[in-house]
Design a protein around this motif. Sequence first.
Motif, mmCIF file in Angstrom:
data_model
loop_
_atom_site.group_PDB
_atom_site.id
_atom_site.type_symbol
_atom_site.label_atom_id
_atom_site.label_comp_id
_atom_site.label_asym_id
_atom_site.label_seq_id
_atom_site.Cartn_x
_atom_site.Cartn_y
_atom_site.Cartn_z
ATOM 1 N N ALA A 45 41.669 6.074 8.254
ATOM 2 C CA ALA A 45 42.402 5.183 9.164
ATOM 3 C C ALA A 45 43.419 4.339 8.399
ATOM 4 O O ALA A 45 44.438 3.923 8.943
ATOM 5 C CB ALA A 45 41.413 4.285 9.906
ATOM 6 N N SER A 74 32.000 2.038 5.875
ATOM 7 C CA SER A 74 31.498 2.154 7.252
ATOM 8 C C SER A 74 32.618 1.918 8.248
ATOM 9 O O SER A 74 33.496 1.080 8.025
ATOM 10 C CB SER A 74 30.395 1.123 7.509
ATOM 11 N N ARG A 75 32.545 2.653 9.341
ATOM 12 C CA ARG A 75 33.523 2.445 10.412
ATOM 13 C C ARG A 75 32.936 1.508 11.457
ATOM 14 O O ARG A 75 31.723 1.370 11.565
ATOM 15 C CB ARG A 75 33.869 3.789 11.058
#
Length: 147
Positions: A45, A74-75
């Motif tokens: 991202a 972590s998303r």
Amino acid sequence: MFATGVTIVTARNAQGQPIGLTANSFNSVSLDPPLVLWSLSRAAASMPAFANGSHYAINVLAADQKALAERFASRGVDRFAGVEHHSGISGAPLLEGAAATFECFNRSRYEEGDHVIFVGEVERCQHHGGMSPLLYHGGRFYTEHPL
Ligand SMILES: Cc1cc2nc3c(=O)[nH]c(=O)nc-3n(C[C@H](O)[C@H](O)[C@H](O)COP(=O)(O)O)c2cc1C
């Protein structure tokens, strides 16, 4: 099965917000001029921010920063929430408690496979002598003793 250290690479996006991700692809390239590299997944991202930004910082994590390494991989979490940091010379976030920091100019990029290799020119670096590093091997984090 290749043991590495662990870094968090940080920058500011076009809106000036801090961004960052855990990366162990960091390595040295050249002493004169001082160059380093790391690689970023095309699917990340943060790719637009790193591809378009002029600077980033590489924070080399200390042994007690395992939770930070997990958080920045972590998303769906606010990665910088409660994380002490200050802006470096370019504005890229420098994380408190890191073993070392490299503040880099985004010098060149090489698209290879599903990653992009970023080569950075080091404008300033700092380190804290005597700190134990966070290590990564076989999908696990290590300090001097397995965590
Ligand atoms: C120890 C470790 C090392 C990692 N190294 C890299 C790396 O070098 N390059 C990369 O693109 N992702 C790496 N990752 C995965 C990213 O941290 C993860 O995909 C992250 O969520 C990407 O963030 P973004 O999509 O918000 O940019 C690593 C993860 C871990 C746990």
